[in-house]
Design a protein around this motif. Structure first.
Motif, PDB file in Angstrom:
ATOM      1  N   LEU A  43       0.860  -1.188   0.000  1.00  0.00           N
ATOM      2  CA  LEU A  43       0.000   0.000   0.000  1.00  0.00           C
ATOM      3  C   LEU A  43       0.897   1.239   0.000  1.00  0.00           C
ATOM      4  O   LEU A  43       1.967   1.216   0.601  1.00  0.00           O
ATOM      5  N   PRO A  44       0.442   2.302  -0.639  1.00  0.00           N
ATOM      6  CA  PRO A  44       1.293   3.501  -0.714  1.00  0.00           C
ATOM      7  C   PRO A  44       1.278   4.347   0.561  1.00  0.00           C
ATOM      8  O   PRO A  44       1.898   5.383   0.617  1.00  0.00           O
ATOM      9  N   MET A  45       0.519   3.928   1.579  1.00  0.00           N
ATOM     10  CA  MET A  45       0.491   4.694   2.831  1.00  0.00           C
ATOM     11  C   MET A  45       0.303   3.706   3.981  1.00  0.00           C
ATOM     12  O   MET A  45       0.148   2.513   3.762  1.00  0.00           O
ATOM     13  N   ARG A  46       0.334   4.218   5.190  1.00  0.00           N
ATOM     14  CA  ARG A  46       0.156   3.347   6.349  1.00  0.00           C
ATOM     15  C   ARG A  46      -1.288   2.888   6.499  1.00  0.00           C
ATOM     16  O   ARG A  46      -2.162   3.709   6.280  1.00  0.00           O
ATOM     17  N   THR A  98       1.203  -0.201   5.601  1.00  0.00           N
ATOM     18  CA  THR A  98       1.872  -0.320   4.300  1.00  0.00           C
ATOM     19  C   THR A  98       1.588  -1.642   3.592  1.00  0.00           C
ATOM     20  O   THR A  98       2.050  -1.847   2.477  1.00  0.00           O
ATOM     21  N   ILE A  99       0.858  -2.524   4.256  1.00  0.00           N
ATOM     22  CA  ILE A  99       0.528  -3.814   3.635  1.00  0.00           C
ATOM     23  C   ILE A  99      -0.935  -4.135   3.878  1.00  0.00           C
ATOM     24  O   ILE A  99      -1.469  -3.873   4.969  1.00  0.00           O
ATOM     25  N   VAL A 100      -1.577  -4.689   2.859  1.00  0.00           N
ATOM     26  CA  VAL A 100      -2.886  -5.307   3.075  1.00  0.00           C
ATOM     27  C   VAL A 100      -2.749  -6.789   2.740  1.00  0.00           C
ATOM     28  O   VAL A 100      -2.094  -7.151   1.764  1.00  0.00           O
ATOM     29  N   HIS A 112      -4.694  -6.569   8.024  1.00  0.00           N
ATOM     30  CA  HIS A 112      -3.453  -5.854   8.331  1.00  0.00           C
ATOM     31  C   HIS A 112      -2.874  -6.503   9.580  1.00  0.00           C
ATOM     32  O   HIS A 112      -3.575  -6.643  10.577  1.00  0.00           O
ATOM     33  N   GLY A 113      -1.584  -6.895   9.513  1.00  0.00           N
ATOM     34  CA  GLY A 113      -0.967  -7.559  10.653  1.00  0.00           C
ATOM     35  C   GLY A 113      -0.955  -9.066  10.462  1.00  0.00           C
ATOM     36  O   GLY A 113      -1.431  -9.579   9.441  1.00  0.00           O
TER      37      GLY A 113
END
Ligand SMILES: [Zn+2]
Ligand SMILES: [Zn+2]
Length: 325
Positions: free
Chosen positions: A19-22, A24-26, A236-237
């Motif tokens: 992802l381009p923002m926080r 940062t991962i999906v 996320h996580g």
């Protein structure tokens, strides 16, 4: 490219998309049973994210045409933003809750509606300072390119992926039609943004949304606690196990926040923005990406307190003020 796919349960693959923002991962998920595959959530519509997914599919020998269903937990860009590309790439049927599809129009190119501007003003946001805050469309631009779902899903629906039974559990709060997916035999729950291990998802009050989104969210935390779950797969996580414990933590977190907000308005009436700036510790020079969400989040708490009968609100000079009862 490093392969960002991992089989977390037999037939269930977790893919990290950038992802381009926080955050940062999906995480999106692939389900496989026999020859049939399904994709849960999409990531955003960036070439980086699409390439990562394509590489992941190759790594597990899944030809895109074998993906027959795409199920989106909710309409946010990191979950639905690439639905057009993947629908065209796979020919799959696309599923999402109707309330989510309706909310997705919020991202359409448009002037900011007067209703929203009035709402910002009424909430105490110093809008003169933020004359050029981008609309959702301007902010997300090409990262959100969607198609209408082929079918709407509802609470209790069961979708089949080969032998897998995927039960839809409606969990409004973070968004009005958010759904988690419960794999009945595996006792695995794909929770979208509803039940994240390290962070709490945004729950905001804004025009056209639910009347008491935090009330919905807390009820949805209790709702998922009724399921027997062996593994939780968040968007996320990392993967985790004790969903009841985590749901209780999230409920307590919001109770604590409501306590903090009550303390502020016991000292006199405050606007949502004023309460937010004290509780979240920002000022007018902080980034707008902090101030706006914090204000909507604060309003969700204040409105929930109002539904509980602990808070009143009144309007003075077109601004809304909350006070403790
Ligand atoms: Zn979300
Ligand atoms: Zn998300």
């Amino acid at each position: 490219m490093e392969t960002r796919i991992r089989e977390v349960w037999p037939g269930i693959f977790m893919i990290h998309l950038p992802l381009p923002m926080r955050p940062t991962i999906v995480n999106v998920f692939l389900l496989r049973s026999g020859d049939e595959w399904a994709l849960i959530d999409t990531g955003v519509n960036s070439s980086d994210s699409i390439q990562t997914l394509e590489t992941a599919l190759q790594a597990v020998h899944c030809p895109p045409s074998r993906i027959t269903q795409i199920i989106c937990t909710h309409h946010h860009p990191d979950h639905f933003g690439t639905s057009k590309v993947y629908k065209e790439m796979t020919g799959a049927r696309l599923y999402m809750h109707q309330a989510e599809y309706e909310r997705s129009h919020f991202f359409a190119p448009q002037e900011r509606p007067a209703e929203a501007v009035n709402f910002f003003y009424a909430s105490g946001i110093p809008i003169d300072r933020f004359a050029r805050v981008p609309t959702p469309h301007e902010f997300w631009a090409g990262l959100y390119v969607t198609v209408p779902p082929d079918a709407f899903i509802e609470d209790g629906d069961v979708l089949h992926v080969g032998d897998m039974e995927v039960e839809v559990v409606w969990t409004p709060g973070h968004s009005p039609g958010h759904c988690v997916l419960y794999l009945r035999r595996e006792k695995v729950m794909i929770v979208g943004d509803h039940l994240l291990p390290k962070i709490t998802p945004h729950v905001g009050y804004f025009p056209g949304g639910a009347e008491d989104p935090l009330g919905d969210f807390l009820a949805s935390q209790r709702k998922v606690q009724r399921f027997d779950v062996r593994m939780v797969l968040p968007a996320h996580g990392g993967v985790y196990t004790d969903h009841r414990y985590r749901a209780n933590q999230i409920i307590q977190h919001h109770e604590y926040r409501m306590g903090e907000m009550l303390d502020v308005i016991r000292h006199g009436p405050h606007s949502g923005y004023e309460v937010a700036s004290q509780v979240f510790g920002f000022d007018v020079d902080s980034p707008v990406t902090v101030q706006f969400p914090a204000t909507f989040e604060t309003l969700a708490h204040l409105e929930h307190l109002r539904h509980r009968g602990l808070v009143d609100k009144h309007t003075r000079d077109e601004r809304i003020y909350y006070r403790a009862r």
